[in-house]
Design a protein around this motif. Structure first.
Motif, PDB file in Angstrom:
ATOM      1  N   VAL A 195       0.819  -1.167   0.113  1.00 20.43           N
ATOM      2  CA  VAL A 195       0.031   0.040   0.056  1.00 20.43           C
ATOM      3  C   VAL A 195       0.811   1.115  -0.024  1.00 20.43           C
ATOM      4  CG1 VAL A 195      -1.958   1.227   1.255  1.00 20.43           C
ATOM      5  CG2 VAL A 195      -1.853  -1.190   1.059  1.00 20.43           C
ATOM      6  N   ILE A 196       0.757   2.023  -1.123  1.00 19.67           N
ATOM      7  CA  ILE A 196       1.463   3.419  -0.959  1.00 19.67           C
ATOM      8  C   ILE A 196       0.250   4.528  -0.742  1.00 19.67           C
ATOM      9  CG2 ILE A 196       2.705   4.982  -2.387  1.00 19.67           C
ATOM     10  CD1 ILE A 196       3.659   2.729  -3.758  1.00 19.67           C
ATOM     11  N   LYS A 197       0.419   5.255   0.386  1.00 18.54           N
ATOM     12  CA  LYS A 197      -0.460   6.318   0.816  1.00 18.54           C
ATOM     13  C   LYS A 197       0.086   7.651   0.636  1.00 18.54           C
ATOM     14  CE  LYS A 197      -3.076   6.746   5.024  1.00 18.54           C
ATOM     15  NZ  LYS A 197      -3.582   6.185   6.516  1.00 18.54           N
ATOM     16  N   THR A 198      -0.868   8.737   0.421  1.00 16.67           N
ATOM     17  CA  THR A 198      -0.286   9.831   0.307  1.00 16.67           C
ATOM     18  C   THR A 198      -1.422  10.877   0.748  1.00 16.67           C
ATOM     19  OG1 THR A 198       0.681  11.694  -1.358  1.00 16.67           O
ATOM     20  CG2 THR A 198      -1.169  10.570  -2.262  1.00 16.67           C
ATOM     21  N   PRO A 199      -1.167  11.996   1.365  1.00 14.17           N
ATOM     22  CA  PRO A 199      -2.203  12.780   1.946  1.00 14.17           C
ATOM     23  C   PRO A 199      -3.080  13.518   0.842  1.00 14.17           C
ATOM     24  CG  PRO A 199       0.055  13.455   2.981  1.00 14.17           C
ATOM     25  CD  PRO A 199       0.134  12.496   1.938  1.00 14.17           C
ATOM     26  N   PRO A 200      -4.562  13.678   1.218  1.00 14.29           N
ATOM     27  CA  PRO A 200      -5.177  14.131   0.329  1.00 14.29           C
ATOM     28  C   PRO A 200      -5.265  15.730   0.344  1.00 14.29           C
ATOM     29  CG  PRO A 200      -6.559  13.795   2.276  1.00 14.29           C
ATOM     30  CD  PRO A 200      -5.175  13.259   2.384  1.00 14.29           C
ATOM     31  N   LEU A 224       0.383  -3.037  -6.650  1.00 14.54           N
ATOM     32  CA  LEU A 224       0.320  -1.937  -5.718  1.00 14.54           C
ATOM     33  C   LEU A 224      -0.872  -1.296  -5.699  1.00 14.54           C
ATOM     34  CD1 LEU A 224       3.663   0.018  -6.802  1.00 14.54           C
ATOM     35  CD2 LEU A 224       3.379  -1.322  -4.977  1.00 14.54           C
ATOM     36  N   GLU A 225      -1.270  -0.468  -4.129  1.00 14.18           N
ATOM     37  CA  GLU A 225      -2.623   0.058  -3.974  1.00 14.18           C
ATOM     38  C   GLU A 225      -2.152   1.230  -3.654  1.00 14.18           C
ATOM     39  OE1 GLU A 225      -6.028  -0.381  -0.533  1.00 14.18           O
ATOM     40  OE2 GLU A 225      -4.865  -2.170  -1.084  1.00 14.18           O
ATOM     41  N   LEU A 226      -3.010   2.215  -4.096  1.00 15.26           N
ATOM     42  CA  LEU A 226      -2.918   3.605  -3.809  1.00 15.26           C
ATOM     43  C   LEU A 226      -3.993   3.983  -2.855  1.00 15.26           C
ATOM     44  CD1 LEU A 226      -1.492   6.467  -4.006  1.00 15.26           C
ATOM     45  CD2 LEU A 226      -3.476   6.758  -5.916  1.00 15.26           C
ATOM     46  N   GLN A 227      -3.574   4.502  -1.814  1.00 16.49           N
ATOM     47  CA  GLN A 227      -4.403   5.089  -0.961  1.00 16.49           C
ATOM     48  C   GLN A 227      -4.606   6.737  -0.778  1.00 16.49           C
ATOM     49  OE1 GLN A 227      -4.786   3.245   2.887  1.00 16.49           O
ATOM     50  NE2 GLN A 227      -5.414   1.506   2.031  1.00 16.49           N
ATOM     51  N   GLU A 228      -5.347   7.481  -1.138  1.00 18.71           N
ATOM     52  CA  GLU A 228      -5.168   8.899  -0.546  1.00 18.71           C
ATOM     53  C   GLU A 228      -5.769   9.410   0.387  1.00 18.71           C
ATOM     54  OE1 GLU A 228      -5.700  13.287  -3.384  1.00 18.71           O
ATOM     55  OE2 GLU A 228      -6.799  11.184  -3.890  1.00 18.71           O
ATOM     56  N   ALA A 229      -5.170   9.364   1.761  1.00 13.99           N
ATOM     57  CA  ALA A 229      -5.787   9.376   3.065  1.00 13.99           C
ATOM     58  C   ALA A 229      -4.866   9.863   4.211  1.00 13.99           C
ATOM     59  CB  ALA A 229      -6.041   8.060   3.572  1.00 13.99           C
ATOM     60  N   SER A 230      -5.312  10.436   4.899  1.00 16.82           N
ATOM     61  CA  SER A 230      -4.661  11.375   5.928  1.00 16.82           C
ATOM     62  C   SER A 230      -3.509  10.385   6.748  1.00 16.82           C
ATOM     63  CB  SER A 230      -5.478  11.723   7.219  1.00 16.82           C
ATOM     64  OG  SER A 230      -6.397  12.784   6.732  1.00 16.82           O
ATOM     65  N   ILE A 231      -2.365  10.881   6.936  1.00 13.52           N
ATOM     66  CA  ILE A 231      -1.285  10.050   7.566  1.00 13.52           C
ATOM     67  C   ILE A 231      -1.104  10.940   9.077  1.00 13.52           C
ATOM     68  CG2 ILE A 231       1.324   9.696   7.489  1.00 13.52           C
ATOM     69  CD1 ILE A 231       0.843   9.789   4.651  1.00 13.52           C
ATOM     70  N   SER A 232      -0.937   9.933   9.987  1.00 14.16           N
ATOM     71  CA  SER A 232      -0.671  10.592  11.232  1.00 14.16           C
ATOM     72  C   SER A 232       0.745  10.453  11.508  1.00 14.16           C
ATOM     73  CB  SER A 232      -1.614   9.675  12.393  1.00 14.16           C
ATOM     74  OG  SER A 232      -1.090   8.340  12.557  1.00 14.16           O
ATOM     75  N   PRO A 233       1.258  11.139  12.638  1.00 16.60           N
ATOM     76  CA  PRO A 233       2.744  10.897  12.951  1.00 16.60           C
ATOM     77  C   PRO A 233       2.864   9.431  13.298  1.00 16.60           C
ATOM     78  CG  PRO A 233       1.722  13.095  13.644  1.00 16.60           C
ATOM     79  CD  PRO A 233       0.583  12.283  13.274  1.00 16.60           C
ATOM     80  N   PHE A 234       2.214   8.816  14.003  1.00 15.86           N
ATOM     81  CA  PHE A 234       2.441   7.538  14.516  1.00 15.86           C
ATOM     82  C   PHE A 234       2.517   6.475  13.369  1.00 15.86           C
ATOM     83  CE2 PHE A 234      -0.415   9.569  17.458  1.00 15.86           C
ATOM     84  CZ  PHE A 234       0.183   9.815  18.616  1.00 15.86           C
ATOM     85  N   GLU A 235       2.114   6.807  12.093  1.00 10.07           N
ATOM     86  CA  GLU A 235       2.245   5.738  11.011  1.00 10.07           C
ATOM     87  C   GLU A 235       3.825   5.738  10.425  1.00 10.07           C
ATOM     88  OE1 GLU A 235      -1.047   5.483   8.179  1.00 10.07           O
ATOM     89  OE2 GLU A 235      -1.939   7.210   9.294  1.00 10.07           O
ATOM     90  N   LEU A 236       4.570   7.143  10.813  1.00 13.68           N
ATOM     91  CA  LEU A 236       5.721   7.126  10.178  1.00 13.68           C
ATOM     92  C   LEU A 236       6.637   6.076  10.460  1.00 13.68           C
ATOM     93  CD1 LEU A 236       6.097  11.241  10.383  1.00 13.68           C
ATOM     94  CD2 LEU A 236       5.212   9.816   8.425  1.00 13.68           C
ATOM     95  N   GLN A 237       7.013   5.819  11.884  1.00 15.37           N
ATOM     96  CA  GLN A 237       7.955   4.656  12.033  1.00 15.37           C
ATOM     97  C   GLN A 237       7.272   3.204  11.963  1.00 15.37           C
ATOM     98  OE1 GLN A 237       8.297   7.013  16.133  1.00 15.37           O
ATOM     99  NE2 GLN A 237      10.418   6.217  15.854  1.00 15.37           N
TER     100      GLN A 237
END
Length: 284
Positions: A195-200, A224-237
């Motif tokens: 999954v590849i995620k990027t903020p909307p 690959l799956e694209l998600q356009e969704a919010s990213i929280s700081p907790f997801e980074l690590q």
């Protein structure tokens, strides 16, 4: 040489006055584009983003501001700087003309085109250390103005100073709801498994051209799956990879955030596809 409203001037010429609205109020937009051997990468996308942004800021779009006219002015500036056979970085700045305080006296505009040489005609994924940290002193607003490429980038400037003072290669910016939005100079992508995620855009990130092109590539890539969704700081690590995109560097992998060290396998696979997409834009 710089191009000011179609006329060419030496770089050290005095072109703007103290009344320039871009200087006084940040009343300006800019496009940074990449040109290789006389072809502007993804020019239509840059042009239509600029036109849409001018309408949002209620700038008067001159009749001559066609796709072809501005492209020719860019090429004229490149040739004037003897960079026709090079890879070139171009900055096209459009600003409302002098006059008025917050309320402008006119919505008519002027433009400046600047050029500088780039090292490579291709997007190259740099391996080296690239450590980032969150910048939390100030926040990106969740509104349409944050998605525009305006000259009002003081938040990004202060974040750059913070990064330099603390030995980071870049900083990640957060919005006023503490969601991770982008980096100082580009859009952010997070990889977790397939999954590849990027903020909307609704989170306040820049409506980036390479962001758009990479989203098209990911959606068309099997596995690959694209998600356009919010990213929280907790997801980074918790992610496998983090990378940044912009028009000049293409893709920049993040090697470290706090104690987490990241790979760049997916980023390496995508940079080749991005170069292929850029070559198609050249052919067209």
């Amino acid at each position: 040489m710089v191009n000011f409203n179609g006329a060419l001037f030496a770089e050290d010429s005095t072109l703007l006055t103290a009344n320039n609205r871009g200087l006084k109020y940040g009343d300006a937009l800019f496009e940074t584009v990449r040109c290789v051997n006389g072809t502007v990468f993804f020019w239509e996308d840059h042009y239509f983003r600029l036109m849409a942004s001018m309408r949002i800021l209620r700038m008067e779009i001159p009749m001559e501001f066609t796709l072809e006219f501005l492209e020719e002015e860019i090429k004229k500036t490149i040739e004037a700087n003897a960079l026709g056979d090079n890879s070139v970085r171009i900055r096209l700045t459009v600003f409302r003309n002098d006059g008025g305080l917050y309320t402008p006296e006119t919505n008519n505009v002027s433009y400046v085109i600047e050029t500088s040489a780039l090292d490579s005609p291709f997007y190259i994924l740099e391996d080296g250390d690239y450590e980032v940290e969150l910048f939390k002193d100030f926040y990106v607003n969740k509104d349409m103005l944050s998605t525009l490429k305006t000259s009002n980038k003081v938040l990004h400037v202060v974040a750059s100073v913070f990064a330099k003072e603390n030995g980071y290669s870049n900083c990640l910016l957060v919005n006023n709801e503490k969601q991770v939005v982008e980096s100082i100079n580009g859009n952010l992508f997070l990889v977790k498994d397939n999954v590849i995620k990027t903020p909307p855009l609704s989170d306040g990130c820049l409506d980036g051209i390479i962001r758009k092109k990479l989203m098209e590539i990911i959606e068309a890539t099997e596995g690959l799956e694209l998600q356009e969704a919010s990213i929280s700081p907790f997801e980074l690590q918790k992610s496998d990879e983090l990378f940044i995109t912009n028009t000049i560097m293409g893709i920049q992998s993040i090697s470290k955030y706090r104690k987490k060290v990241f790979g760049n396998t997916v980023a390496k696979s995508l940079v080749g596809k991005l170069n292929a997409k850029a070559r198609i834009s050249q052919a067209n």
